[in-house]
Motif scaffolding. Structure first.
Motif, PDB file in Angstrom:
ATOM      1  N   LEU A 170       9.081   0.596  11.928  1.00  0.00           N
ATOM      2  CA  LEU A 170       8.761  -0.572  11.117  1.00  0.00           C
ATOM      3  C   LEU A 170       8.342  -1.740  12.012  1.00  0.00           C
ATOM      4  O   LEU A 170       8.890  -1.936  13.098  1.00  0.00           O
ATOM      5  CB  LEU A 170       9.954  -0.993  10.261  1.00  0.00           C
ATOM      6  CG  LEU A 170      10.573   0.045   9.325  1.00  0.00           C
ATOM      7  CD1 LEU A 170      11.630  -0.609   8.455  1.00  0.00           C
ATOM      8  CD2 LEU A 170       9.510   0.723   8.483  1.00  0.00           C
TER       9      LEU A 170
ATOM     10  N   LYS B 274      -3.844   0.679   5.483  1.00  0.00           N
ATOM     11  CA  LYS B 274      -3.498  -0.582   6.140  1.00  0.00           C
ATOM     12  C   LYS B 274      -2.113  -1.095   5.745  1.00  0.00           C
ATOM     13  O   LYS B 274      -1.528  -1.906   6.474  1.00  0.00           O
ATOM     14  CB  LYS B 274      -4.550  -1.633   5.812  1.00  0.00           C
ATOM     15  CG  LYS B 274      -5.911  -1.334   6.435  1.00  0.00           C
ATOM     16  CD  LYS B 274      -6.893  -2.466   6.174  1.00  0.00           C
ATOM     17  CE  LYS B 274      -8.225  -2.217   6.884  1.00  0.00           C
ATOM     18  NZ  LYS B 274      -9.176  -3.330   6.696  1.00  0.00           N
ATOM     19  N   ALA B 275      -1.584  -0.624   4.596  1.00  0.00           N
ATOM     20  CA  ALA B 275      -0.281  -1.108   4.135  1.00  0.00           C
ATOM     21  C   ALA B 275       0.872  -0.203   4.554  1.00  0.00           C
ATOM     22  O   ALA B 275       2.017  -0.651   4.629  1.00  0.00           O
ATOM     23  CB  ALA B 275      -0.284  -1.234   2.611  1.00  0.00           C
ATOM     24  N   SER B 276       0.596   1.064   4.839  1.00  0.00           N
ATOM     25  CA  SER B 276       1.671   2.023   5.133  1.00  0.00           C
ATOM     26  C   SER B 276       1.991   2.050   6.618  1.00  0.00           C
ATOM     27  O   SER B 276       1.150   1.755   7.466  1.00  0.00           O
ATOM     28  CB  SER B 276       1.283   3.419   4.632  1.00  0.00           C
ATOM     29  OG  SER B 276       0.053   3.835   5.200  1.00  0.00           O
ATOM     30  N   VAL B 277       3.233   2.448   6.921  1.00  0.00           N
ATOM     31  CA  VAL B 277       3.722   2.415   8.290  1.00  0.00           C
ATOM     32  C   VAL B 277       4.029   3.837   8.763  1.00  0.00           C
ATOM     33  O   VAL B 277       4.569   4.657   8.020  1.00  0.00           O
ATOM     34  CB  VAL B 277       4.983   1.534   8.408  1.00  0.00           C
ATOM     35  CG1 VAL B 277       6.091   2.001   7.475  1.00  0.00           C
ATOM     36  CG2 VAL B 277       5.493   1.468   9.844  1.00  0.00           C
TER      37      VAL B 277
ATOM     38  N   HIS C  22      -1.933   5.111   8.660  1.00  0.00           N
ATOM     39  CA  HIS C  22      -0.789   4.201   8.567  1.00  0.00           C
ATOM     40  C   HIS C  22      -0.846   3.078   9.604  1.00  0.00           C
ATOM     41  O   HIS C  22      -0.016   3.001  10.518  1.00  0.00           O
ATOM     42  CB  HIS C  22       0.523   4.990   8.691  1.00  0.00           C
ATOM     43  CG  HIS C  22       0.531   6.252   7.899  1.00  0.00           C
ATOM     44  ND1 HIS C  22       0.405   6.269   6.529  1.00  0.00           N
ATOM     45  CD2 HIS C  22       0.622   7.552   8.280  1.00  0.00           C
ATOM     46  CE1 HIS C  22       0.428   7.522   6.097  1.00  0.00           C
ATOM     47  NE2 HIS C  22       0.544   8.321   7.148  1.00  0.00           N
TER      48      HIS C  22
ATOM     49  N   ASN D 299      -0.583  -0.247   9.049  1.00  0.00           N
ATOM     50  CA  ASN D 299       0.446  -1.270   8.810  1.00  0.00           C
ATOM     51  C   ASN D 299       0.055  -2.635   9.390  1.00  0.00           C
ATOM     52  O   ASN D 299       0.827  -3.263  10.130  1.00  0.00           O
ATOM     53  CB  ASN D 299       1.779  -0.803   9.407  1.00  0.00           C
ATOM     54  CG  ASN D 299       2.974  -1.562   8.865  1.00  0.00           C
ATOM     55  OD1 ASN D 299       2.968  -2.043   7.732  1.00  0.00           O
ATOM     56  ND2 ASN D 299       4.012  -1.676   9.670  1.00  0.00           N
TER      57      ASN D 299
ATOM     58  N   GLY E 249       2.489  -5.562   8.509  1.00  0.00           N
ATOM     59  CA  GLY E 249       3.925  -5.354   8.556  1.00  0.00           C
ATOM     60  C   GLY E 249       4.535  -5.249   7.177  1.00  0.00           C
ATOM     61  O   GLY E 249       5.718  -5.545   6.982  1.00  0.00           O
ATOM     62  N   TRP E 250       3.723  -4.792   6.188  1.00  0.00           N
ATOM     63  CA  TRP E 250       4.226  -4.603   4.820  1.00  0.00           C
ATOM     64  C   TRP E 250       5.148  -3.382   4.757  1.00  0.00           C
ATOM     65  O   TRP E 250       5.961  -3.249   3.862  1.00  0.00           O
ATOM     66  CB  TRP E 250       3.039  -4.452   3.867  1.00  0.00           C
ATOM     67  CG  TRP E 250       3.316  -4.819   2.441  1.00  0.00           C
ATOM     68  CD1 TRP E 250       3.434  -6.072   1.927  1.00  0.00           C
ATOM     69  CD2 TRP E 250       3.499  -3.914   1.340  1.00  0.00           C
ATOM     70  NE1 TRP E 250       3.673  -6.018   0.572  1.00  0.00           N
ATOM     71  CE2 TRP E 250       3.714  -4.702   0.188  1.00  0.00           C
ATOM     72  CE3 TRP E 250       3.489  -2.529   1.206  1.00  0.00           C
ATOM     73  CZ2 TRP E 250       3.924  -4.165  -1.077  1.00  0.00           C
ATOM     74  CZ3 TRP E 250       3.701  -1.986  -0.061  1.00  0.00           C
ATOM     75  CH2 TRP E 250       3.914  -2.790  -1.176  1.00  0.00           C
ATOM     76  N   ASN E 251       5.004  -2.464   5.709  1.00  0.00           N
ATOM     77  CA  ASN E 251       5.949  -1.366   5.925  1.00  0.00           C
ATOM     78  C   ASN E 251       6.126  -0.434   4.722  1.00  0.00           C
ATOM     79  O   ASN E 251       7.252  -0.103   4.320  1.00  0.00           O
ATOM     80  CB  ASN E 251       7.334  -1.915   6.331  1.00  0.00           C
ATOM     81  CG  ASN E 251       7.324  -2.599   7.684  1.00  0.00           C
ATOM     82  OD1 ASN E 251       6.590  -2.209   8.593  1.00  0.00           O
ATOM     83  ND2 ASN E 251       8.123  -3.640   7.817  1.00  0.00           N
TER      84      ASN E 251
END
Length: 332
Positions: free
Chosen positions: A131, A233-236, A254, A256, A259-261
């Motif tokens: 994260l 861009k949103a997934s980690v 992923h 990220n 940092g929306w994780n």
């Protein structure tokens, strides 16, 4: 003649031994010829904290009545514990343990049930790694949960899923997993019980559109859109106890970027609270906007696609994750 008598005697002894063995075999078969009515059952969380103590009770056998329950727990209790209720303290380390309860009664075949329990380190960068940290956080005074948050498009967003226990259910009834995965809520639970802390809200469609601008090229995209490339861009790229959470796909790497994780926690249904669908495959988050009187919108990410589509479902059936949002104070 003596040789003949000796031979006859030996044959008689052999016949007697064979008969005894045959009787013993029949008795053994008879001793285990019964089948128990019912099935061994016990409740244990799928995830527990390191060092957590859990009490379990074995039940489920209806007949016979003189059943003895025994417990075997890998790497903890190798020898059986003869008791119906057992209290176990799991180790102070990350691991996976098999818990087996067995019912035994003379004259009946045994019945058993096994479940796996995973111990978690819920501290930052403990069991859950990868994260992106934030230098800002919010303390929910209702339960002292701390939520890192990020600012995107004039809005502050929780950087992890809401884990308020006043409504909804935790992942597979495992409260230990809540700090990592959050809770699942129906739309009705999320809205009617105001699950977000004071000053925060469940994001409406227009809030989501603002997030799309921050994830993308600075221009908000319509909510009713697939948001191509924004799921990536949103997934980690996260790991749980060193195991990859999102399966690898070249179509979703992923990144990220904010940092929306986003994690692949899946979703559940109100009628099957303990069952989770899509874990390690999907992440699903509610919108506060209704589609109609019985349905509401949500957005989701699938591991094998880079977009961030929307959909809708019944308000009182599916349970999904919640990310709380508020207007950034400097934007007021």
């Amino acid at each position: 003649m003596a040789l003949i008598r000796k031979t006859v005697w030996l044959l008689a002894v052999a016949a007697l031994v064979a008969g005894l063995l045959s009787c013993n075999k029949e008795e053994e078969e008879e001793a285990t010829s019964g089948t128990m009515s019912g099935a061994v059952a016990f409740t244990v969380p799928s995830y527990v904290c390191m060092g957590e103590t859990v009490t379990m009770t074995a039940t489920g056998i209806i007949y016979p009545h003189d059943v003895t329950y025994r417990w075997y727990i890998s790497d903890i209790y190798i020898d059986s514990l003869k008791t119906q209720t057992v209290t176990v303290r799991f180790p102070d380390s990350i691991g996976v343990y098999t818990v087996t309860a067995t019912a035994v009664s003379s004259g009946y075949y045994i019945s058993s049930n096994s479940q796996q329990v995973t111990t978690l380190d819920t501290s930052w960068n403990g069991s859950l790694k990868g994260l992106l940290p934030s230098d800002r956080s919010f303390l929910d005074v209702r339960d002292d949960q701390v939520y890192p948050y990020v600012t995107a498009g004039g809005l502050d967003w929780f950087a992890r899923n809401l884990a308020w226990a006043g409504a909804g259910v935790p992942y597979r009834a495992s409260k230990a997993a809540a700090p990592l995965f959050g809770y699942f809520y129906t739309w009705d639970e999320a809205m009617s019980q105001q699950v977000c802390p004071e000053g925060w809200r469940v994001p409406a469609n227009e809030d989501w559109e603002s997030l799309s601008a921050a994830l993308g090229d600075g221009f908000p995209r319509p909510f009713i859109d697939n948001w191509e490339g924004l799921g990536e861009k949103a997934s980690v790229e996260a790991y749980l106890n060193d195991g990859r959470m999102w399966p690898y796909s070249p179509d979703n790497l992923h990144k990220n970027v904010l940092g929306w994780n986003a994690l692949p926690i899946g979703y559940s249904f109100k009628t099957t609270d303990s069952r989770v669908n899509g874990f390690n495959e999907f992440g699903c988050w509610w919108s506060a906007t209704e589609k109609n009187d019985s349905q509401a919108y949500y957005r989701y990410i699938w591991y094998d696609r880079g977009d961030f589509p929307m959909s809708y479902t019944a308000k009182d059936d599916m349970r999904a994750s919640v990310r709380c949002v508020r207007t950034h104070p400097q934007s007021l």
